[in-house]
Scaffold this motif. Sequence first.
Motif, PDB file in Angstrom:
ATOM      1  N   UNK A  46      51.981  12.370  75.181  1.00  0.00           N
ATOM      2  CA  UNK A  46      51.287  12.689  73.937  1.00  0.00           C
ATOM      3  C   UNK A  46      49.724  13.056  74.466  1.00  0.00           C
ATOM      4  N   UNK A  47      49.272  10.926  74.246  1.00  0.00           N
ATOM      5  CA  UNK A  47      47.981  10.732  75.350  1.00  0.00           C
ATOM      6  C   UNK A  47      48.019  11.471  76.509  1.00  0.00           C
ATOM      7  N   UNK A  48      48.605  11.004  77.274  1.00  0.00           N
ATOM      8  CA  UNK A  48      48.369  11.580  78.837  1.00  0.00           C
ATOM      9  C   UNK A  48      48.406  13.221  78.576  1.00  0.00           C
ATOM     10  N   UNK A  49      48.422  14.102  78.214  1.00  0.00           N
ATOM     11  CA  UNK A  49      49.081  15.224  77.971  1.00  0.00           C
ATOM     12  C   UNK A  49      46.949  16.425  76.869  1.00  0.00           C
ATOM     13  N   UNK A  50      46.982  15.304  76.407  1.00  0.00           N
ATOM     14  CA  UNK A  50      45.740  15.345  75.334  1.00  0.00           C
ATOM     15  C   UNK A  50      44.175  15.036  76.262  1.00  0.00           C
ATOM     16  N   UNK A  51      44.621  14.102  77.195  1.00  0.00           N
ATOM     17  CA  UNK A  51      44.097  13.702  78.698  1.00  0.00           C
ATOM     18  C   UNK A  51      43.510  14.632  79.472  1.00  0.00           C
ATOM     19  N   UNK A  52      44.748  15.405  80.307  1.00  0.00           N
ATOM     20  CA  UNK A  52      44.483  15.849  80.699  1.00  0.00           C
ATOM     21  C   UNK A  52      43.845  17.341  80.748  1.00  0.00           C
ATOM     22  N   UNK A  86      40.372  19.070  81.821  1.00  0.00           N
ATOM     23  CA  UNK A  86      40.422  20.410  81.878  1.00  0.00           C
ATOM     24  C   UNK A  86      39.484  21.519  81.377  1.00  0.00           C
ATOM     25  N   UNK A  87      39.504  21.269  80.173  1.00  0.00           N
ATOM     26  CA  UNK A  87      38.048  22.154  79.553  1.00  0.00           C
ATOM     27  C   UNK A  87      36.769  21.593  80.487  1.00  0.00           C
ATOM     28  N   UNK A  88      36.527  20.056  80.349  1.00  0.00           N
ATOM     29  CA  UNK A  88      35.401  19.579  81.127  1.00  0.00           C
ATOM     30  C   UNK A  88      35.014  20.459  81.901  1.00  0.00           C
ATOM     31  N   UNK A  89      36.777  20.466  82.965  1.00  0.00           N
ATOM     32  CA  UNK A  89      36.514  20.763  84.471  1.00  0.00           C
ATOM     33  C   UNK A  89      35.178  22.928  84.511  1.00  0.00           C
ATOM     34  N   UNK A  90      37.063  23.530  83.463  1.00  0.00           N
ATOM     35  CA  UNK A  90      35.735  24.135  83.150  1.00  0.00           C
ATOM     36  C   UNK A  90      34.372  24.950  82.479  1.00  0.00           C
TER      37      UNK A  90
END
Length: 72
Positions: A23-29, A33-37
């Motif tokens: 879950x941590x890895x998923x949230x980090x990804x 993604x949100x930061x890139x957007x």
Amino acid sequence: MKSYILFLLLIALSTPSCISKKKHDTLSKEKMSVEDELKQLKAQLKKSQDETADLQKKINEEQMTLRSTKQA
């Protein structure tokens, strides 16, 4: 007393974390993604603001040209 503190410390260290690594890895990804957007959207906003400023400058130049031809 020492053994009681040591026992509590061992329990605290041996218990699993609040969230799973998956879950941590998923949230980090997702965060990346949100930061890139956000970065892309900020770049688009800057580009739009620059284009707007250029167009406003052209409008002002055209208005000045029209005023000078009306006066002549």
